[in-house]
Design an enzyme around this catalytic site. Structure first.
Site, PDB file in Angstrom:
ATOM      1  CG  ASP A 117      42.023  10.479  51.181  1.00  0.00           C
ATOM      2  OD1 ASP A 117      43.088  10.884  51.678  1.00  0.00           O
ATOM      3  OD2 ASP A 117      41.911  10.176  49.983  1.00  0.00           O
ATOM      4  CG  ASP A 172      41.118   6.797  48.721  1.00  0.00           C
ATOM      5  OD1 ASP A 172      39.913   7.081  48.712  1.00  0.00           O
ATOM      6  OD2 ASP A 172      41.986   7.479  48.145  1.00  0.00           O
ATOM      7  CE  LYS A 233      50.462  15.454  51.850  1.00  0.00           C
ATOM      8  NZ  LYS A 233      49.918  14.300  52.580  1.00  0.00           N
TER       9      LYS A 233
END
Length: 725
Positions: A117, A172, A233
């Protein structure tokens, strides 16, 4: 991947030494060493692995994201002009009315991958508010657009957000109303003036962009930082420790941790930085904070993270402090249980990186997925249902945002004796006619604590309290419900396994040999009072020889009891009440009869099932046998407080960081190149830091009792579970 030019042998060129002396952060580097030939080769291998793993998006995907951001910018500009006109402002004001879109998070940091996102912030004028204008009017505008799908407002989140997909790309969207009538197109969001006369939710919304910009300014080499962060990550997601909402770490947390390593090793390349990351954070003394710069105070008076003044800050478990004013703890969601899990994974990463540097392993070994459903014998299953997928989207978001509270409540009500491992992955049972989602938590007794005969952990009231809070959802609709049930590993539903069935399971001490335990077990310090000794499991043949001579256990009731017959049957606000207790007794009661368990002594009372299942099971009265329990994880301190103000006795604030880095530097200068390819000046932290950096507070030391019997978190108690129909 960009690689710094450096002669072989790890010497530091003059321009690099000058760069390092500029002192990124507020402490000097630990090492100025550059890469050796071996480091350069490992760096190339890592770069190839990341490319082959599909972590970089294509040019087409990048262009599609830019187009979506452009369209979103046009939409919010039109929205603000429409509101300006409706509120009677002059034609000139309507013409000048403006809103701007900023990005933050992984997209702003340059580490986003395909399908992730985009974190965005809309900044509007002072007369456009969040509660009505953003969450109602703009929401309705977006809801009517064909390009928008899965629209989900979350107005009561810590940082209010609107989630949706625009042309298939997840967005978002936050909103901040600043104290200007006209928002300039070239607004400098890093300037402190944007914080004048705004509320705290607005400050938190603005800080996402401000923090991202500041991180990029505080690292010595942005490209090396980006590659290292992208790598870690990916590792965190594979190992199940990437999720801020669940109580682990999110994107900004990992970014700050990586940025700090970049500051400590300014001339290191990504392959070196990954190894140093695990070496440093395996030895880090939590709750000493990780900070990229000194904490700034300002006349605006917003609260900042300061354990000397704010008693609540003293109990933060894993403080990771944002570098932009007002400096906050970005990892306040972390609990004792999730910290325990993360430090275990740091130990795992450190062990694999050591093997990579000795040419005993490849990079792929570091990214092996964590097999959660083989790690524990007991699990909590949280089933979330709704009448349709749209309702489930909103309901699931609400429940997921509160799941960490269940972990905290269980820790609180059992005095930390029952540890939870929430797993940040959603599972769906597609065989159910109603919209369904499920999350799972691993359960185990705190390590180093022997169970007593008759001891009981009753968490029925804990789960009741959790369900009552969940059912206070202000947007609740008929059909939305939540069910919490207890399942053994053998009872896990088929939909949690990739191929829909349980695979043949190897003995645990063999199947998890690649984790932390092994012949060359290392000592992994996990924080104040969180001491782990990664030692070997007992020989498997000995375990077999000691199996109790008891009758075979009767078959347990299948988790298929959690079956939903129809959407209509999934309506009604009140669901089954989860009732759970853990008690050491003799025998198991199944369907009104008593049977013996071949592995342990325990008894279950249960009473929770999905409507329409035909069964009524009271959930999770888990009894853990003292004799059969294998304790496995960190010994936690009762007090986890950060340094408190004491003029003469206690280290606090920046001085704590200075001491921490003094310890690291001392250990570094005394290192003896225990690995053949460690360059001169690097840290040999496996044992020296365990002694050198022991500067926890007196409150912590008073409660700390070393536990020599600590083992890998994957070792589990022998628990036998039954159900009363």
């Amino acid at each position: 991947m960009a690689v710094s030019d450096s002669p072989s042998g790890g010497s530091t060129p003059p321009h690099q030494e000058q760069q390092a002396n500029s002192k990124y952060g507020f402490t000097k580097p630990l090492s100025l060493a550059g890469p050796t030939d071996a480091d350069l080769q490992r760096n190339n291998d890592l770069d190839k692995f990341l490319l082959d793993s599909g972590l970089y998006e294509s040019n087409e995907e990048s262009a599609a994201r830019k187009e979506v951001l452009h369209r979103l910018d046009q939409i919010v500009k039109s929205w603000v002009k429409q509101l300006t006109r409706q509120r009677g402002y002059t034609d000139q004001m309507v013409e000048d009315a403006n809103a701007v879109i900023f990005t933050f998070g992984s997209y702003r940091l340059g580490v986003h991958g395909p399908g992730v996102d985009i974190d965005t912030l809309c900044i509007g004028p002072s007369y456009v508010n969040r509660e009505e204008d953003f969450f109602i009017i703009l929401h309705n505008i977006l809801a009517e657009m064909e390009e928008v799908s899965e629209l989900q407002p979350v107005p009561d989140a810590h940082v209010p957000v609107m989630k949706f997909k625009f042309q298939g790309i997840s967005i978002d969207l936050l909103y901040a109303s600043i104290s200007l009538l006209v928002v300039p197109e070239d607004l400098d969001i890093s300037h402190g003036s944007v914080l004048y006369d705004v509320d705290e939710p607005t400050v938190r919304s603005l800080n996402g962009c401000r923090v991202a910009d500041q991180i990029l300014k505080l690292v010595p080499n942005v490209e090396h930082f980006r590659t290292t962060l992208r790598c870690l990550k990916f590792w965190a997601k594979r190992r199940g420790v990437y999720s801020n909402v669940t109580g682990f770490l999110g994107g900004v947390n990992w970014a700050i941790l990586v940025a700090r390593i970049c500051q400590l090793y300014p001339n290191a390349i990504p392959s070196m930085l990954v190894s140093r990351f695990f070496r440093v954070y395996t030895q880090w003394r939590w709750p000493n904070p990780v900070m990229l710069c000194s904490i700034e105070e300002n006349e605006l008076g917003f609260p900042i993270w300061d354990p000397r003044r704010n008693p609540r800050d003293r109990f933060h478990t894993m403080p990771i402090i944002t570098p932009a004013y007002p400096c906050m703890n970005s990892s306040y969601n972390v609990s004792a249980s999730t910290l325990r899990v993360m430090v275990d994974q740091f130990c795992y990463g450190n062990k694999i990186c050591d093997e990579i540097e000795l040419n005993k392993a490849q990079w792929s070994a570091l990214f092996q997925p964590y097999i959660f459903f083989e790690a524990y014998k007991n699990y909590l299953q949280v089933d979330i249902i709704a009448s349709d997928t749209d309702d489930l989207l909103a309901w699931r978001g609400w429940v997921e945002s509160r799941l960490r509270m269940l972990t905290l409540k269980i820790e609180r009500d059992t005095n930390g004796m029952l540890q939870c491992h929430p797993y940040p992955h959603e599972y769906v049972d597609t065989s159910k006619p109603c919209a369904h989602s499920a999350f799972f938590m691993g359960l185990q007794r705190k390590e180093g604590v022997r169970g007593q005969e008759g001891q009981q952990f009753d968490i029925r009231g804990t789960v009741d309290e959790f369900r009552q809070e969940i059912n206070m959802y202000m947007y609740w609709k008929p059909g939305m419900d939540i069910f919490v049930s207890h399942v053994r590993r053998k009872q896990l539903p088929a939909f949690v396994f990739p191929d829909g069935y349980k695979r043949t399971r190897m003995p645990r001490h063999i199947s998890h040999q690649a984790e932390i335990t092994g012949d060359d077990a290392t000592n992994c310090y996990s924080g104040p009072g969180l001491s782990e000794r990664c030692i070997k499991r007992k020989n498997y043949s000995e375990m077999v020889d000691k199996k109790p001579d008891k009758p075979d256990k009767r078959a347990s009731i299948s988790p298929q009891r959690l079956e939903c017959v129809s959407p209509e049957s999934c309506t009604g606000k009140s669901g089954g009440t989860a009732q759970m207790s853990i008690e050491c007794i003799k025998g198991v009661r199944l369907a009104g009869s008593t049977t013996k368990d071949a592995n342990s002594n325990c008894k279950i009372k249960s009473s929770d099932a999905l409507p329409g299942s035909g069964l009524r099971t009271e959930v999770a009265d888990m009894q853990i046998s003292e004799a059969g329990f294998v304790n496995t994880t960190h010994d936690m301190l009762k007090s986890r407080s950060v340094e408190v103000p004491n003029e003469n006795e206690v280290v606090n604030g920046d001085k704590a960081q200075d001491l921490a880095l003094d310890c690291l530097e001392s250990a570094e200068t005394e290192s003896t190149n225990s690995l053949s390819n460690y360059e001169e000046g690097d840290i040999d932290m496996d044992q020296r830091l365990d002694k050198a950096c022991n500067f926890i507070t007196r409150a912590e030391c008073s409660d700390y009792v070393p536990n020599a019997s600590s083992q890998n978190l994957n070792c589990e108690p022998d628990v036998s579970l039954g159900s009363v129909v």
